[in-house]
Design a protein around this motif. Structure first.
Motif, short mmCIF file in Angstrom:
data_model
loop_
_atom_site.label_atom_id
_atom_site.label_comp_id
_atom_site.label_asym_id
_atom_site.label_seq_id
_atom_site.Cartn_x
_atom_site.Cartn_y
_atom_site.Cartn_z
N ALA A 170 21.10 47.50 35.41
CA ALA A 170 22.05 48.14 36.32
C ALA A 170 21.51 48.22 37.75
CB ALA A 170 22.40 49.53 35.80
N GLU A 171 20.22 48.46 37.90
CA GLU A 171 19.64 48.59 39.23
C GLU A 171 19.65 47.28 39.99
OE1 GLU A 171 15.81 50.08 38.37
OE2 GLU A 171 16.47 52.15 38.05
N ARG A 172 19.75 46.16 39.27
CA ARG A 172 19.67 44.85 39.93
C ARG A 172 21.01 44.12 39.97
NH1 ARG A 172 17.14 41.26 37.37
NH2 ARG A 172 16.93 42.25 35.32
N ARG A 173 22.11 44.81 39.74
CA ARG A 173 23.43 44.17 39.75
C ARG A 173 24.41 44.99 40.60
NH1 ARG A 173 20.48 41.81 36.68
NH2 ARG A 173 20.96 40.16 35.17
N ARG A 174 25.33 44.27 41.19
CA ARG A 174 26.46 44.93 41.83
C ARG A 174 27.72 44.12 41.55
NH1 ARG A 174 23.96 43.10 46.81
NH2 ARG A 174 25.10 41.32 47.67
N LEU A 175 28.84 44.80 41.48
CA LEU A 175 30.13 44.16 41.25
C LEU A 175 30.75 43.89 42.61
CD1 LEU A 175 32.39 43.35 39.21
CD2 LEU A 175 33.31 45.66 39.51
N GLU A 176 31.12 42.62 42.86
CA GLU A 176 31.72 42.29 44.15
C GLU A 176 32.71 41.14 44.00
OE1 GLU A 176 28.62 39.03 46.07
OE2 GLU A 176 28.31 41.14 46.56
N THR A 177 33.51 40.94 45.00
CA THR A 177 34.45 39.82 45.05
C THR A 177 33.85 38.72 45.89
OG1 THR A 177 36.35 41.31 44.84
CG2 THR A 177 36.77 39.11 45.71
N HIS A 178 33.78 37.50 45.35
CA HIS A 178 33.16 36.40 46.09
C HIS A 178 33.96 36.11 47.36
CE1 HIS A 178 31.71 32.34 47.01
NE2 HIS A 178 30.64 32.64 46.28
N PRO A 179 33.28 35.99 48.51
CA PRO A 179 34.00 35.84 49.78
C PRO A 179 34.77 34.52 49.89
CG PRO A 179 31.64 35.52 50.08
CD PRO A 179 31.83 36.03 48.70
N LYS A 180 34.39 33.52 49.15
CA LYS A 180 35.04 32.21 49.25
C LYS A 180 36.09 32.01 48.16
CE LYS A 180 35.40 27.81 50.59
NZ LYS A 180 35.92 27.40 51.91
N THR A 181 35.72 32.26 46.90
CA THR A 181 36.63 31.99 45.79
C THR A 181 37.57 33.14 45.49
OG1 THR A 181 35.13 32.83 44.07
CG2 THR A 181 34.85 30.53 44.76
N GLY A 182 37.18 34.36 45.82
CA GLY A 182 38.00 35.52 45.51
C GLY A 182 37.85 36.00 44.08
N ALA A 183 36.86 35.49 43.33
CA ALA A 183 36.66 35.88 41.94
C ALA A 183 35.72 37.08 41.86
CB ALA A 183 36.08 34.72 41.14
N ALA A 184 35.97 37.96 40.91
CA ALA A 184 35.08 39.08 40.67
C ALA A 184 33.79 38.58 40.04
CB ALA A 184 35.75 40.11 39.77
N GLN A 185 32.65 39.06 40.53
CA GLN A 185 31.36 38.62 40.02
C GLN A 185 30.42 39.81 39.88
OE1 GLN A 185 29.98 35.81 43.02
NE2 GLN A 185 30.71 34.05 41.82
N LEU A 186 29.56 39.73 38.89
CA LEU A 186 28.41 40.62 38.80
C LEU A 186 27.23 39.87 39.40
CD1 LEU A 186 28.89 42.12 35.24
CD2 LEU A 186 28.90 43.41 37.39
N VAL A 187 26.79 40.27 40.59
CA VAL A 187 25.78 39.52 41.35
C VAL A 187 24.44 40.23 41.26
CG1 VAL A 187 25.14 38.63 43.62
CG2 VAL A 187 27.54 38.65 42.91
#
Length: 538
Positions: free
Chosen positions: A33-50
């Motif tokens: 959990a400390e090494r992940r964040r949920l975000e929307t990819h700026p190019k594709t618009g897909a939700a990602q766990l980065v």
């Protein structure tokens, strides 16, 4: 969220939803959990766990497979980055998170898997495809007002559940269904229409068998009244195919009824009985005895029993030679011993007596059965099978290929083969084209390995040439194949005094044996036996 005394469930919560992200033991879950964040990819618009780049330590990739030629200490090998010519725009279009662009640009053949393991699946798969010479499709970005969870890439890892019943169905989904999962990139070879016979090749673990099973199901699904044959060269492999097909079509029993799954010899015996009549086949023990008896009657023989048996199996019976003229002129492909005409004449006198003994006992060989069937198929008005899919096709015999050619080589989509020249065990090489099966222009090599770790595959590939060419000139390029996961280093048991003639690889639950070529044994000081217990890939 606490699951038990040790287990923790990581969730992402907002006012509208609760996202289940990860479950693990206490320390591992919090570390994730400390090494992940949920975000929307700026190019594709897909939700990602980065994975957060700043907290990732440098990954040291151990070298498990050494070069055959020792390098000088002051001249270390440097490999060029794989993606230095791919623009940032394209990498972002493949779903690579922006903060990982520098790492991706610096990735080489040795470090690719280490980097890919930190990326979202669509980005990792795109990089693997580029590394194997492909060009991935760039997904179209979704509208700005669309949910990032509705993007096709997001659907790989997120599923929005709107009610409890849907969640229960997902949790109860049978695990064995995943064993016949077809990768999206392989679907094109399953669903394509071919003007003639087609073939997919690839090293062990690239998914050839799964492609073959899905191809049979696709043909039955696309042609409502068609009969489909799914076959291979042994009963054991045929049973494995049947199990996979049953898992794939468990909810489509009517479809499965139109797909026959049998070993080729069993198919031949059944069709011979229906089209020609019952056949009595000579087993190998009987043939061995007849060859020994015939050889004993030849005073001038200078050949071992082993040589006589292999000459019968790979030349006389395989090509159904019935006259001295035919044997005198036949090209003995794959046979290392050269035979002048006087020696061939002595051999023919032995084999002629074998033919006579078989006729006297009213026995046929398997090759005779398939040759008779091939002739019978040309007189049948309606095809026995509309389509045939053949797995492990590298071990199909001459007579079996003649039968298959008569069965469907002249029809679009009639024949589909899956095999690997590097795994040939039982057959000498021969020309498919000369027997009416021409796959030129309709042959594809699978290059992404899903079952064998990078370390075992790299070690095994040393036993084969990087390029394999069949008798018709079709080339299988083994360079460029990549594995999707790392594993432990293979343990090599080596003996310079006594060199084994085969290498045994154990990957997961499947064991494969390969005979090492004389070229490899002369180039290396030993032929390794590899033993490794590795985790199964996801």
């Amino acid at each position: 969220m606490r699951v038990g005394r040790d287990l923790r469930l990581i969730v992402h919560r907002n006012d509208a939803s609760l996202l289940l992200c990860f479950v693990g033991h206490h320390d591992k879950a919090y570390d994730w959990a400390e090494r992940r964040r949920l975000e929307t990819h700026p190019k594709t618009g897909a939700a990602q766990l980065v994975e957060i780049r700043e907290t990732v330590k440098e990954v040291v990739v151990p070298v498990f497979v050494q070069s055959e030629v020792a390098r000088a200490p002051d001249a270390p090998a440097t490999k060029a980055p794989l993606f230095e010519r791919v623009s940032d725009e394209h990498l972002l279009g493949y779903g690579v998170p922006a903060e990982w662009l520098a790492d991706v640009r610096g990735a080489t053949e040795d470090t690719l898997l280490a980097v890919a393991g930190h990326l979202p699946s669509e980005a990792a798969e795109a990089l693997l495809e580029i590394a194997t010479g492909g060009k991935p499709k760039i997904a179209q970005p979704v509208a700005s007002d669309a949910s990032p969870f509705d993007h096709p890439d997001a659907l790989r890892r997120f599923r929005v559940m709107t009610n409890v019943e849907e969640l229960e169905r997902a949790l109860e989904f049978p695990w064995d269904k995943w064993t016949v999962f077809l990768h999206p990139e392989q679907r094109q070879w399953v669903e394509r229409d071919y003007a003639g016979p087609a073939r997919v090749a690839g090293s062990a673990g690239t998914g050839k068998t799964i492609v073959a099973v899905h191809r049979a199901a696709h043909l039955a699904r696309a042609h409502s009244n068609a009969r489909v044959l799914l076959t291979t060269f042994s009963d054991t492999l045929a049973r494995a195919l049947h199990t996979k097909l049953k898992r794939l079509l468990g909810n489509e029993p009517r479809l499965a009824e139109r797909i026959d799954v049998e070993a080729l010899d069993a198919v031949g015996a059944r069709l011979h009985k229906a089209q020609i009549g019952p056949v009595a086949l000579a087993d190998r023990a009987t043939l061995l005895q007849l060859i020994k008896e015939s050889a004993a009657s030849e005073p001038d023989r200078k050949f071992s029993t082993h040589f006589l048996v292999t000459e019968w199996e790979h030349v006389i019976d395989a090509w159904q030679i019935r006259s001295w003229d035919a044997y005198r002129d036949v090209a003995r492909l794959g046979r290392k011993t050269r035979l002048p005409e006087p020696q061939r004449r002595v051999l023919w006198s032995i084999f002629e007596r074998v033919h006579a003994s078989l006729r006297k006992r009213n026995l046929k060989t398997t090759s005779e059965m398939f040759t008779a069937l091939a002739s019978a198929m040309t007189r049948v008005k309606k095809p026995v099978f509309d389509f045939a899919v053949i797995d492990e096709a590298q071990d199909v015999s001459v007579a079996q290929l003649r039968f298959l050619a008569a069965l469907g080589a002249d029809r679009p989509n009639g024949l589909f083969f899956a095999g690997d020249l590097g795994q040939r065990i039982f057959q000498q090489p021969f020309s498919w084209k000369s027997l009416g099966v021409d796959v030129r222009g309709r042959s594809r090599t699978l290059r992404v390995n899903y079952r064998t770790s990078h370390q075992i595959r790299s070690q095994a590939d040393r036993l084969l040439d990087p390029t394999l060419t069949d008798t018709d000139g079709l080339t299988e390029e083994r360079r460029g194949t990549v594995s999707v996961f790392n594993g432990p280093a293979p343990l090599c048991s080596c003996s310079k005094a006594k060199r084994p003639s085969a290498m045994r690889l154990r990957t997961g639950s499947r064991t494969e044996s390969k005979t090492a070529s004389s070229r490899t044994r002369s180039a290396c000081s030993f032929v390794p036996t590899l033993r490794s217990i590795e985790p199964s890939p996801p």
